[in-house]
Structure formats: C-alpha cells, structure tokens
Design an enzyme around this catalytic site. Sequence first.
Site, mmCIF file in Angstrom:
data_model
loop_
_atom_site.group_PDB
_atom_site.id
_atom_site.type_symbol
_atom_site.label_atom_id
_atom_site.label_comp_id
_atom_site.label_asym_id
_atom_site.label_seq_id
_atom_site.Cartn_x
_atom_site.Cartn_y
_atom_site.Cartn_z
ATOM 1 N N GLU A 97 0.826 -1.203 0.000
ATOM 2 C CA GLU A 97 0.000 0.000 0.000
ATOM 3 C C GLU A 97 0.863 1.258 0.000
ATOM 4 O O GLU A 97 1.861 1.338 0.713
ATOM 5 C CB GLU A 97 -0.897 0.020 1.247
ATOM 6 N N CYS A 115 3.782 8.471 0.574
ATOM 7 C CA CYS A 115 3.968 7.715 1.802
ATOM 8 C C CYS A 115 4.194 6.263 1.387
ATOM 9 O O CYS A 115 3.303 5.631 0.825
ATOM 10 C CB CYS A 115 2.693 7.883 2.629
ATOM 11 N N CYS A 122 3.330 -5.348 9.836
ATOM 12 C CA CYS A 122 4.325 -4.800 10.756
ATOM 13 C C CYS A 122 4.381 -5.682 12.000
ATOM 14 O O CYS A 122 3.358 -6.241 12.419
ATOM 15 C CB CYS A 122 3.934 -3.378 11.156
ATOM 16 N N CYS A 126 1.951 -1.944 17.820
ATOM 17 C CA CYS A 126 1.407 -0.747 18.480
ATOM 18 C C CYS A 126 -0.123 -0.829 18.504
ATOM 19 O O CYS A 126 -0.759 -1.092 17.486
ATOM 20 C CB CYS A 126 1.863 0.516 17.764
ATOM 21 N N CYS A 129 -2.534 1.246 16.040
ATOM 22 C CA CYS A 129 -2.225 1.280 14.604
ATOM 23 C C CYS A 129 -2.880 0.124 13.865
ATOM 24 O O CYS A 129 -2.817 -1.026 14.291
ATOM 25 C CB CYS A 129 -0.712 1.232 14.411
ATOM 26 N N CYS A 361 -2.809 8.047 8.375
ATOM 27 C CA CYS A 361 -1.776 7.461 9.227
ATOM 28 C C CYS A 361 -2.327 6.305 10.045
ATOM 29 O O CYS A 361 -3.371 6.420 10.670
ATOM 30 C CB CYS A 361 -1.268 8.473 10.238
HETATM 31 N N1 SAH Z 1 6.590 2.330 11.938
HETATM 32 C C1 SAH Z 1 6.905 3.684 11.626
HETATM 33 C C2 SAH Z 1 6.255 4.209 10.360
HETATM 34 C C3 SAH Z 1 4.787 3.917 10.134
HETATM 35 S S1 SAH Z 1 3.583 4.735 11.101
HETATM 36 C C4 SAH Z 1 6.604 4.581 12.810
HETATM 37 O O1 SAH Z 1 6.022 4.116 13.766
HETATM 38 O O2 SAH Z 1 6.989 5.740 12.788
HETATM 39 C C5 SAH Z 1 3.506 6.362 10.626
HETATM 40 C C6 SAH Z 1 2.842 7.259 11.662
HETATM 41 O O3 SAH Z 1 1.456 6.984 11.826
HETATM 42 C C7 SAH Z 1 3.448 7.106 13.046
HETATM 43 O O4 SAH Z 1 3.834 8.351 13.531
HETATM 44 C C8 SAH Z 1 2.306 6.537 13.866
HETATM 45 O O5 SAH Z 1 2.412 6.927 15.194
HETATM 46 C C9 SAH Z 1 1.098 7.101 13.176
HETATM 47 N N2 SAH Z 1 -0.124 6.364 13.437
HETATM 48 C C10 SAH Z 1 -0.253 5.044 13.636
HETATM 49 N N3 SAH Z 1 -1.522 4.726 13.872
HETATM 50 C C11 SAH Z 1 -2.224 5.877 13.842
HETATM 51 C C12 SAH Z 1 -3.608 6.185 13.992
HETATM 52 N N4 SAH Z 1 -4.503 5.227 14.212
HETATM 53 N N5 SAH Z 1 -3.968 7.476 13.891
HETATM 54 C C13 SAH Z 1 -3.074 8.424 13.622
HETATM 55 N N6 SAH Z 1 -1.762 8.193 13.447
HETATM 56 C C14 SAH Z 1 -1.346 6.926 13.557
#
Ligand code: SAH
Length: 385
Positions: A97, A115, A122, A126, A129, A361
């Site tokens: 994606e 992006c 992953c 987290c 996410c 994000c």
């Molecule tokens: N693994 C890397 C890159 C991918 S995530 C990282 O963690 O930085 C990219 C961004 O999206 C990160 O800053 C993460 O905190 C944010 N993100 C993840 N889930 C989200 C959500 N549900 N709402 C808003 N931002 C989110």
Amino acid sequence: MARATEIEPISPLGLTLEQFKAACAREGVGPGRATTAYHGVFRDGIAHEPPARLVIPEIVKRHEEPVDEGVTIKFVQRLPNPNHRLADKGIDFDDIESVIIPMKGRSGRKTHTLCVSSQVGCAMGCDFCETAQMGLMRSLRADEIVQQWWTAEFIEKIHIDNIVFMGMGEPMDNLDEVLKAIACLTDHHGARVAMSAITISTVGRVDGLRRIEKQVQQPGWGKLGLALSLNAPNDEIRSKLMPINKKWDMAELQQVLIDLREVRGGRKIMIEYVLIPGVNAELEHADQLAAWMKPFIRDEEREKHSGHTGLLNVIPYNPRRDSPWPAPTQEQVDAFIQRLMTHGVFVNRRRTKGRDTMAACGQLGTAEIRRRNLVPLTTNQTNNA
Ligand code: SAH
C-alpha cells in the site's frame, strides 16, 4: 559481446546507476547501454529491454479522496506469493500500500508527498495502529520500495516532491533494504529525489537510530529526514501503547536524539504524537511531553543549537477498525497544542487526510488478511526488535 537474446534482463529499481552498470557488465552489456537503459526507467518511465527489465505489479485497489489541497490517492499493488504463510487460507499474494498526499507549502506551491511502505504488515504491535493488527507478512526488498515511487510517477503520473517512510511497516526492521532504496531514489542519474526530501519514521528502535547516526555522516546522507513516533508523555503510557518502549525507554530515545542532533548539524527531527482521547491527551500529558522535549526546544541562553531542533507533530488519532478509542475533538486538539506552546514547544498540527478511505496514518492494512489471520505470530516476529 552477448547477443540480445542471451542477456538476462535486470531490474534497475533498487539499484544505483553504478550498481546497475556493474550488473550489466556481468551480462556483457557495456556502460553506455546500461546508462541509457537506467535513464529510460527513471526519467522516461520506459524499459529498454534488455538490459533493463521492468515488471510493475498491477494496481488491484485504488481510492481517491478529495481534500482541501487536492486529492489523496491510495493505491495497492499485489505481488503473487505462493509461499505466503496464509497460503492454505487462500492468501497467496502480498498487498503493498502507498499513499500520495497533496500538500500546500508556505509559499502556496502545491507539492505531493508519497507515503511508502517498507514492509507488508508490521511486527511492532502498536495498539492504536491498523497495520499492527495484521502482524508482519514480510519485509519489502529495495526494488519493491522504489517501485512504489515509480508507480506514483509513471502510472499515477504525479510528480513526487517528498517521500516519507510512514506507510506500512517499521523501516528500522528492514533498514538494509530501506537504505538501499534511498540510495537508488537519490541517485542523480536516476530518480533524483533530494536526500532532504526523504524522511524515515520509526517507532524508536535505538539500534537503528544508532546506525542512522553513522549513515548521516556518509557523503550525501547528511540531510536525510528523521521522524520519531513518540506518541506518549511517559514510559508507563508508552509501554502500554508501543511494546518497543519496553526495550528502549524514553530516556534512551532522548539521548540518541541528542547525539543525532550533534551529527546532523542541528537539523530538525520530527516528533510524532498521535493524540488519543482518554490515553495521552490530558493537559498534564502536554506538560510531561514538553519536559521530555526540553533539549530540543529553543534556548536563548545556549549558544549552540539555539534554534528549535524538535518539531512536534500532533496527529489526531484516526480510529483503527474496532477501535476502543474515538478520534479527538477539535477542542481537545487545540487545548493540547495550546498547552504545549506555553512551554515553548514548536508544534505543527497534522490535518487528517484520507480518513474515509483508510489511507490516513496508521490506517493501512488489509482487512482481508486481518480477518483470516488466525495464525499466531512467532516469537521471532513479535520480538524482532
Ligand atoms: N513504523 C513507523 C512508520 C509507520 S507509522 C513509525 O512508527 O513511525 C507512521 C505514523 O502513523 C506514526 O507516527 C504513527 O504513530 C502514526 N499512526 C499510527 N496509527 C495511527 C492512527 N490510528 N492514527 C493516527 N496516526 C497513527
């Protein structure tokens, strides 16, 4: 010289011109022809075959969502994978994606940020996410990362100004291939993306950040952008949200960023903070966050690094599927930002783009895989930090 039919065509995606020339030389193809083929792929979007081979996977899903600045486009490319660990459940492909996000710069100029994903799924787990919910399928190779840029430029026909590694995956879990992809994307003979236009975003793998500390001291790499997804004001909350924090805590993260600041000449680092009501959005959290950011806030008394070296990006939480938490209200976001500003933190509010198409994000992830993903992750995958 080898006849054309005997040449094994080579994909230049993921390679620098030098690497491509070396690969061509092994097939008996001279540097002139190799260079022409390399230019063809990166500048004109065509393959002179052979020596170049260009196989771009089909776009199987595509969503457009209008936003103020233009249209956010999410595209999904499918690669066959007969060895997929869910193959017996009918999944024999990997979906990659990517999202093209229109932006408006301060001068009013329209730009586009791509992006990219560095992995399918992953392993970081987290809680907030979407991508984490599907687990790690596999890491992408450099050519599969660069192919996302190629698709944006030559299939979507949108000129990409900036690239952020904020799609699916944790770049530091796949750093060799990510760095190879960046070397290719920034090659002056090919894609010509500026190093300063590329940002790696990480959950905070300190070992990876230490490698970056060395990498940015290499010629041409000094301007590589860096983002840290902090997402919490203290270790207690961070460890609940982001399992990686149990391995490297916020004090260690702060230290590595201080060291990075030295070698990066005071270049800003982006600190990402996903604001989740009921989790990390209280005003006292803003106070704690500001305290952690202190070394990166402008300090008139210090001569060195007197500017802001930390830019805080507040990202309103985009509820993932089956989310236990709501999105924050405008008032909650404003109050949190206001409070940070009283501490002198340099804050940016990230507006949400693409929420409806699950392209925002933390919303990338294949529902299909999530539904069928009944196989528990191996320890190796969950703990590979
Ligand atoms: N693994 C890397 C890159 C991918 S995530 C990282 O963690 O930085 C990219 C961004 O999206 C990160 O800053 C993460 O905190 C944010 N993100 C993840 N889930 C989200 C959500 N549900 N709402 C808003 N931002 C989110």
